[in-house]
Structures are given as C-alpha cells and as structure tokens.
Design a protein around this motif. Structure first.
Motif, PDB file in Angstrom:
ATOM      1  N   UNK A  10       6.906  15.449  79.997  1.00  0.00           N
ATOM      2  CA  UNK A  10       5.525  15.930  80.392  1.00  0.00           C
ATOM      3  C   UNK A  10       6.061  17.710  80.940  1.00  0.00           C
ATOM      4  N   UNK A  11       7.335  17.871  81.173  1.00  0.00           N
ATOM      5  CA  UNK A  11       7.684  18.996  81.544  1.00  0.00           C
ATOM      6  C   UNK A  11       7.581  19.935  80.259  1.00  0.00           C
ATOM      7  N   UNK A  12       8.142  19.229  79.250  1.00  0.00           N
ATOM      8  CA  UNK A  12       7.859  20.086  78.020  1.00  0.00           C
ATOM      9  C   UNK A  12       6.428  20.453  77.706  1.00  0.00           C
ATOM     10  N   UNK A  13       5.498  19.629  77.938  1.00  0.00           N
ATOM     11  CA  UNK A  13       4.138  19.739  77.563  1.00  0.00           C
ATOM     12  C   UNK A  13       3.642  20.606  78.365  1.00  0.00           C
ATOM     13  N   UNK A  14       3.991  20.684  79.746  1.00  0.00           N
ATOM     14  CA  UNK A  14       3.476  21.674  80.773  1.00  0.00           C
ATOM     15  C   UNK A  14       4.129  23.036  80.588  1.00  0.00           C
ATOM     16  N   UNK A  15       5.313  23.274  79.908  1.00  0.00           N
ATOM     17  CA  UNK A  15       6.112  24.332  79.481  1.00  0.00           C
ATOM     18  C   UNK A  15       5.246  25.090  78.296  1.00  0.00           C
ATOM     19  N   UNK A  16       4.744  24.146  77.322  1.00  0.00           N
ATOM     20  CA  UNK A  16       4.155  24.725  76.195  1.00  0.00           C
ATOM     21  C   UNK A  16       2.587  25.057  76.671  1.00  0.00           C
ATOM     22  N   UNK A  17       1.964  24.298  77.566  1.00  0.00           N
ATOM     23  CA  UNK A  17       0.608  24.822  78.034  1.00  0.00           C
ATOM     24  C   UNK A  17       0.571  26.159  78.822  1.00  0.00           C
ATOM     25  N   UNK A  18       2.035  26.578  79.181  1.00  0.00           N
ATOM     26  CA  UNK A  18       2.217  27.699  79.880  1.00  0.00           C
ATOM     27  C   UNK A  18       2.296  29.067  79.207  1.00  0.00           C
ATOM     28  N   UNK A  19       2.576  28.667  77.801  1.00  0.00           N
ATOM     29  CA  UNK A  19       2.738  29.623  76.871  1.00  0.00           C
ATOM     30  C   UNK A  19       4.166  29.721  76.364  1.00  0.00           C
ATOM     31  N   UNK A  20       5.147  28.886  76.939  1.00  0.00           N
ATOM     32  CA  UNK A  20       6.263  28.876  76.404  1.00  0.00           C
ATOM     33  C   UNK A  20       6.497  28.181  75.136  1.00  0.00           C
ATOM     34  N   UNK A  21       7.365  29.110  74.152  1.00  0.00           N
ATOM     35  CA  UNK A  21       7.529  28.335  72.796  1.00  0.00           C
ATOM     36  C   UNK A  21       8.305  27.115  72.679  1.00  0.00           C
ATOM     37  N   UNK A  22       8.232  26.317  71.715  1.00  0.00           N
ATOM     38  CA  UNK A  22       8.674  25.238  71.344  1.00  0.00           C
ATOM     39  C   UNK A  22      10.313  25.297  71.614  1.00  0.00           C
ATOM     40  N   UNK A  23      11.018  26.350  70.859  1.00  0.00           N
ATOM     41  CA  UNK A  23      12.304  26.510  70.730  1.00  0.00           C
ATOM     42  C   UNK A  23      12.819  26.771  72.245  1.00  0.00           C
TER      43      UNK A  23
END
Length: 262
Positions: A10-23
């Motif tokens: 969920x942390x990963x999905x939240x970061x992606x939703x905020x615009x952080x790149x996958x890498x």
C-alpha cells in the motif's frame, strides 16, 4: 518476507499515486522494481483500469508470429544461465537470465531478445551483486521453454522438441551465441614452441563453452558440427565439462558470427 506484505504494498501504491516513479519507489522501499510494477498492475486490474481484456497470445497455440532468430538466441541463454520460477504470490511464472554487469551489451541483447519473443509483456532488470537478472513474466513460458522442470538442468534430461530443433537448424549461430554468452567465453591462450633451437612464446584465441549438463553440451557440439566448427572436449579436473574451439579457421568463423562478449 515483510517487503511482500500488504502494508509495504500500500505504501508503494500511495507513492506512485503521488507521482513518484516506480524505480524510485523500489529504491525507497527496498523491493525489486518488477515487484512494484506487478503491484501497480494488480491494483489497476482490480479497479478495472487495465486497457481492455487483452490476453497475450502464444506463438505455439494461438498462431502469433514468433521472432525465431531472437528465440534461438534466448533459448541458448536460458539453457546456460536462465531459469523459470513461479512464486506463490504471482499468478504467472517468470523467466530470469543472469547477465554480468561487465558486459552491458550482452545485457541489452538479452533484454531485446526477451522483448522480441514476448512483445506483449514488459521486460525488466533486477539488480543483484555484480549482475542484473533480466526478467519477464508470461503465462506462456511453460509452452515456450518445455525444458523446465524440478531440480538443476544437469540433473535431468534436456532435449529440444521438434519445433525448437527446426528453429535452431534455421538459426544455429543465434543459438550458439546465446550459449557462449551465457556459459562460454573467448580468451587468449599462450604456449611456447621451439623454433630453430630457441623457445618462443606465441598467443592464440580460443573459445570455451562450459556446462555440467551432458545434454546441453551435446546440443552445443551438434550445432557446432552443423556450422562447420571443429571442437574438442577438455576436462576440468576429472570432469569433461568444457567444449573448446581452438583451430584457427574455426576461431575465425566464431569471431565472424559471435565474437567476444561486450
């Protein structure tokens, strides 16, 4: 392991939703970038946001066109340093080829071959100490690489199916290049020779293919025979694990079609 837990996901999905790149997400959380991409895909799938009911097709059973030259090369890589695995949390298996960081060109060639053979799937690179695992997920890996099985390759029988052998017969150099790139090398040897009473040193180029599997070595030697390359077996201790190519004309032929790793 904790990095596969629901909280980290969920942390990963939240970061992606905020615009952080996958890498960058993978770096911050200490997980493989391929895992982050998989989590994102599964989340989109649950929300119905994936583009259409697309199902990647299989060249063997769905009639999709196959890049046979790329497949012949990838088959050689797989038989050398590749393996197929399916983790319990993944719905599909993955093919991984270990590529040393010393040869970035080899890694690029492996990546390109995977993408050509599986054009509907994303290929990723997972960093390891001194190497990267070039990786692809596909439901059709079992179809495309029927040599998979429990245990190590040299502990079980390895034989090509007729459709694979046909491809290797058409593209033998791509197959040999994959074998050499995975479990082979091109080196410079030296020896001394008596010339008019004086001992002189001379150097010569040599190719090696080293593999514990008798079946895989035979696939290599049979293909070398077909392309007119002379070879012989040399031993590592008591074990005949090496196929050596040292004749000048045969080395020149290998240099034309394979060459050193890069």
């Amino acid at each position: 392991m904790e990095f596969r837990g629901a909280t980290t996901r969920q942390k990963a999905l939240d970061l992606i939703a905020s615009g952080v790149a996958n890498a960058e997400v993978a770096r911050r959380l200490g997980v493989p970038v391929g895992t982050v991409g998989y989590w994102l895909h599964m989340d989109r799938s649950k929300r119905g946001e994936c583009p259409g009911p697309h199902r990647p097709s299989c060249p063997r059973y769905d009639g999709r066109e196959l890049d046979e030259a790329a497949y012949s090369y990838l088959l050689g890589l797989y038989l050398g340093d590749g393996h197929i695995i399916q983790y319990s949390q993944h719905r599909v298996p993955s093919l991984m080829i270990a590529c040393g960081d010393t040869w970035p060109g080899l890694m690029d060639a492996c990546h390109a071959a995977m993408q050509a053979v599986f054009p509907d799937n994303s290929v990723c690179r997972v960093r390891r100490t001194g190497c990267h695992n070039v990786k692809v997920y596909s439901k059709h890996l079992w179809c495309m690489f029927p040599q998979h099985g429990p245990g190590r390759k040299h502990e079980r029988s390895i034989a090509l199916e007729p459709w694979q052998q046909r491809i290797v017969d058409i593209h033998p150099w791509e197959f040999l290049r994959g074998l050499v790139h995975s479990d082979g090398c091109r080196i410079t040897n030296w020896a001394t020779r008596l010339v008019r009473g004086e001992r002189k040193r001379y150097e010569y180029t040599r190719y090696f293919f080293t593999n514990k599997s008798d079946d895989i070595r035979k696939l290599c030697s049979d293909t070398l025979d077909k392309v007119g390359v002379e070879w012989k077996v040399t031993r590592r201790g008591k074990d005949p694990f090496n196929i050596s190519v040292a004749r000048k004309a045969s080395v020149a032929l290998m240099d034309t079609h394979i060459g050193p790793k890069y």
